[in-house]
Write an enzyme that holds these catalytic residues in place. Sequence first.
Site, PDB file in Angstrom:
ATOM      1  N   GLY A   1      -9.067 -36.664 -27.662  1.00  0.00           N
ATOM      2  CA  GLY A   1     -10.200 -37.527 -28.031  1.00  0.00           C
ATOM      3  C   GLY A   1      -9.828 -38.986 -28.000  1.00  0.00           C
ATOM      4  N   ASN A   2     -10.680 -39.809 -28.546  1.00  0.00           N
ATOM      5  CA  ASN A   2     -10.374 -41.243 -28.629  1.00  0.00           C
ATOM      6  C   ASN A   2     -10.921 -41.788 -29.945  1.00  0.00           C
ATOM      7  OD1 ASN A   2     -13.159 -42.372 -28.142  1.00  0.00           O
ATOM      8  ND2 ASN A   2     -12.895 -41.139 -26.288  1.00  0.00           N
ATOM      9  N   ARG A   3     -10.641 -43.045 -30.206  1.00  0.00           N
ATOM     10  CA  ARG A   3     -10.917 -43.586 -31.542  1.00  0.00           C
ATOM     11  C   ARG A   3     -12.320 -44.181 -31.694  1.00  0.00           C
ATOM     12  NH1 ARG A   3      -6.929 -47.817 -32.665  1.00  0.00           N
ATOM     13  NH2 ARG A   3      -8.000 -47.881 -34.671  1.00  0.00           N
ATOM     14  N   SER A   4     -13.175 -43.991 -30.702  1.00  0.00           N
ATOM     15  CA  SER A   4     -14.525 -44.545 -30.832  1.00  0.00           C
ATOM     16  C   SER A   4     -15.277 -43.884 -32.005  1.00  0.00           C
ATOM     17  CB  SER A   4     -15.297 -44.322 -29.530  1.00  0.00           C
ATOM     18  OG  SER A   4     -16.619 -44.766 -29.704  1.00  0.00           O
TER      19      SER A   4
ATOM     20  N   ALA B   1     -17.479 -43.871 -25.412  1.00  0.00           N
ATOM     21  CA  ALA B   1     -16.147 -43.853 -24.798  1.00  0.00           C
ATOM     22  C   ALA B   1     -15.952 -42.459 -24.214  1.00  0.00           C
ATOM     23  CB  ALA B   1     -15.092 -44.148 -25.853  1.00  0.00           C
TER      24      ALA B   1
END
Length: 405
Positions: free
Chosen positions: A214-217, A281
């Site tokens: 995943g990502n931090r958005s 994102a």
Amino acid sequence: MNQRLSAPLSIVVGITGGIAAFKAVSVVRAFVREGHNVQVVATDAALRFVGRPTLEAMSRNVVHSDLYEGVAEVRHVAIGQAADLIVIAPATANTIAKLAAGIADDLLGNTVLASTAPVVVAPAMHTEMWLNPATQANVATLRARGVTIVGPDSGQLTGDDSGPGRLSEPDAIVAAALAAVSLTAKRPRDLAGKRVLVTAGGTREAIDPVRFIGNRSSGRQGVAIALAAAARGADVTLIAANLEIAAPATVTVVPVTSAFELQDAAQAAAPDADVIVMAAAVADYRPRLVADAKIKKEQQGDELTIELVKNPDILKSLTEVRTPGQIIIGFGAETETDPDALLELARAKAKRKGTDFLVVNRVSWSEGFATEDNEVVIVTDTGDIVMKAAGSKASVANSILDLVG
Ligand code: C5P
């Protein structure tokens, strides 16, 4: 988000006949606690569900319901003329139909017709009634006229059934109502009649049934854009990828998890959109193989290699088939610290993606993601800077929407 407005407002809370009328008591109380003057206008049916003394105690004013009371002071128009904001919660299918047709056979109908204040409607009814084409057409009419529609939520209804039709929570109604009035004070409802598609959050690419890349958005900037667009009158669809915050009740939410799901949802909704804002994102890569069962370290040993393959570029696929007049806005989050180099990255990305506007912001371990503020530079398809905006994500959202309003 209960923002305190500088001056107390004169707020009409219209209550119509449904079980959810009991929740209107909390709406009235929240406005009074915020220091506003609340006039309750209840239909006869509403007063079968919630008692006049309760509403009078909470609003600290007489409850109005009879068209033929206060005739000497022309009350049927005076209440609407004095209002800064009208909130109808709950709004039944019947009241929504009457509002759409401009019918004034009771005090609430007269009050709405006699007012130029922003109107916020929170529907509550059984799912079948909500989904009925008549109700949907009436809601679309109200939206096109600039009425803010809050909800309905999906969940348990009065009987054993559940589905869309539940009145939104009082906090969400109050927040959307105050956002509508504060925006109207500053801006016209310049997006009324426009359909805006927003993506927000960060995609998750499955490794196995329990793990993902995943990502931090957090989704905060995209949600702020969706909320602001709805408050400016747009009919908003929000494709929500794993949001860390609640989605606004004033928009249609399509939840997704992975880039592929986001692609399907975006491609389905895009042809109908006048404006597309790709704030999500999206993972650039996904695992080539997704394990059917949890990967066990006992079987893997000391090293585990996950092969990644590239995801489709959804934004590019949308700009390649854009409909005439459609405006497409992309985002670019970059860790580049040099402002000139950052600008060059934005220009190259705008060209590569074919966007009308590319919003670029710097991100780092501490900047950009879960924060309340943002700072962006916006470039056109030809690489010109059209705008620099900094401040709360809500104010950046409004600056972005100024480009399409
Ligand atoms: O190339 P980059 O990922 O920086 O581009 C960011 C923009 O492109 C964002 O608007 C994002 O929503 C979109 N995007 C996309 N599909 C991808 C990757 C990014 O639509 N696979």
